[in-house]
Design an enzyme around this catalytic site. Structure first.
Site, mmCIF file in Angstrom:
data_model
loop_
_atom_site.group_PDB
_atom_site.id
_atom_site.type_symbol
_atom_site.label_atom_id
_atom_site.label_comp_id
_atom_site.label_asym_id
_atom_site.label_seq_id
_atom_site.Cartn_x
_atom_site.Cartn_y
_atom_site.Cartn_z
ATOM 1 N N GLU A 53 -5.872 -4.991 -1.239
ATOM 2 C CA GLU A 53 -6.330 -4.358 -2.477
ATOM 3 C C GLU A 53 -5.488 -4.802 -3.669
ATOM 4 O O GLU A 53 -4.290 -5.047 -3.542
ATOM 5 C CB GLU A 53 -6.214 -2.837 -2.380
ATOM 6 N N CYS A 69 5.384 6.255 5.474
ATOM 7 C CA CYS A 69 5.356 7.457 4.635
ATOM 8 C C CYS A 69 4.169 8.313 5.065
ATOM 9 O O CYS A 69 3.037 7.829 5.124
ATOM 10 C CB CYS A 69 5.242 7.072 3.164
ATOM 11 N N CYS A 125 -3.693 4.119 -3.045
ATOM 12 C CA CYS A 125 -3.418 2.791 -2.510
ATOM 13 C C CYS A 125 -3.773 2.734 -1.025
ATOM 14 O O CYS A 125 -3.293 3.529 -0.227
ATOM 15 C CB CYS A 125 -1.938 2.476 -2.722
#
Length: 359
Positions: free
Chosen positions: A91, A115, A340
């Site tokens: 992306e 994360c 994201c």
């Protein structure tokens, strides 16, 4: 699979051409065609010897990326899904700001940082992008501007897409040198920001590079217990190691560090945690900045939700009262797959469903 010529810095391109019997100016001509005229094939380079074009074609491709999906937000944010030569997906995001056009690039296919709130890590790291594949993202966004013929250009770059940039250090540094080159895209170093989750040893390396590129650190928690629970990287590089590296960076470069802090409802957004964050950054206050980021929910991480505006403002007020330089980040692309890794994850899921349906 041929590498992209975007993988070479200008000095490397000159050395490559000279090794093949060409004059130095020939490499300069090629560089101009790539980054000033922005051609998409070697055949378009009309002042390059016809005998040398096949050598270029045998050695390199130009842009290795294929555009798969484009999403445009009502606020002008554009999200691109690109396909790499091996079929992997990445992306890239274009954000229109009051100060110019900023592009967020991806540096890895997937991410191993782990994360627990992030869409990027839903798919584990499969490989690093080479520097040409990172540069190609900028070139395709610039082509989007060139095709519109309105004189627009990519003026700012943030290395904050999928992946940990400092886990792909060599390729990222090469990419930075290519886009910063005054004879090419000439994107100013102070208009470029690299974000890390906190690889302390690489922050020290970055300090020693002597570049004017900005550094951002994804902090997201003010103490080790919480940070280790939501960011696995903290188990290897706890806050003591991280802040020692940050202090080294500031001392070495005299440059400001930005701390990114995603606001997770009732996880890291209390008044007490705001005070902890203010205390944590106290010794570097003059050369640090806190960016409070509204959370983009990810369906696979439904244990997290966005902090309500009143909690964000209360957190912000505590920081300001303690003299912390801080801002609440303006949101972009809220009506598209903003987080994201979301667009990539959704597209891969659809591709798998298509394959299953044809069996």
């Amino acid at each position: 699979m041929k590498p992209s010529i975007y993988s070479l810095t200008r000095d490397e391109l000159i050395a490559w051409a000279v090794e093949r019997g060409q004059k130095q100016f020939r490499a300069t001509q090629i560089w101009d065609w790539l980054y000033k005229k922005r051609v998409q094939s070697f055949e378009e380079m009309t002042n390059i010897s016809k005998d040398f074009v096949p050598i270029l074609n045998d050695s390199f491709c130009v842009n290795p990326l294929k555009q798969r999906v484009v999403q445009e937000s009502a606020d002008g944010t554009v999200k691109y899904l690109f396909e790499l030569p091996d079929g992997m997906l990445i992306e890239t995001v274009l954000m229109r700001q009051h100060y110019g056009h900023s592009v967020c690039v991806t540096t890895q296919v997937g991410c191993n940082i782990g994360c627990t709130f992030c869409a990027s890590g839903l798919i584990k790291k499969q490989r690093d992008l080479n520097s040409g594949e990172i540069t190609a993202q900028i070139m395709l966004v610039q082509k989007y501007f060139d095709d519109r013929k309105q004189g627009e250009r990519v003026s700012h770059v943030v290395v904050m897409g999928i992946g940990e940039p400092f886990d792909n250090y060599k390729n990222v540094m090469c990419f930075l040198r290519v886009i910063n080159d005054d004879n090419g895209l000439a994107i100013g170093a102070r208009h470029i920001t690299v974000s890390t989750s906190g690889l302390a040893h690489k922050i020290r390396d970055f300090a020693n590079e002597g570049v004017q590129v900005n550094l951002a650190v994804s902090l997201h928690a003010p103490n080790n217990d919480l940070r280790s629970s939501i960011m696995r990287v903290n188990r290897s590089f706890p806050l003591e190691k991280l802040f020692s590296a940050i202090e080294y960076y500031i001392e070495k470069t005299n440059r400001r560090v930005t701390f990114e802090y995603i606001m997770l409802n009732e996880v890291n957004d209390s008044i007490k945690q705001a005070q902890e964050l203010a205390d944590l950054t106290k010794t570097i206050r003059k050369l640090s900045y806190v960016n409070l980021i509204p959370y983009n929910p990810v369906s696979e991480h439904d244990q997290y939700s966005r902090s309500p505006k009143e909690r964000v403002l209360a957190f912000y007020d505590v920081l300001k009262k303690n003299g912390v330089n801080c801002v609440v980040r303006q949101e972009h692309g809220t009506d598209i797959d903003a987080a994201c890794g979301q667009l990539r994850s959704k597209t891969m899921k659809k591709d798998r469903e298509k394959v299953t349906a044809t069996k």
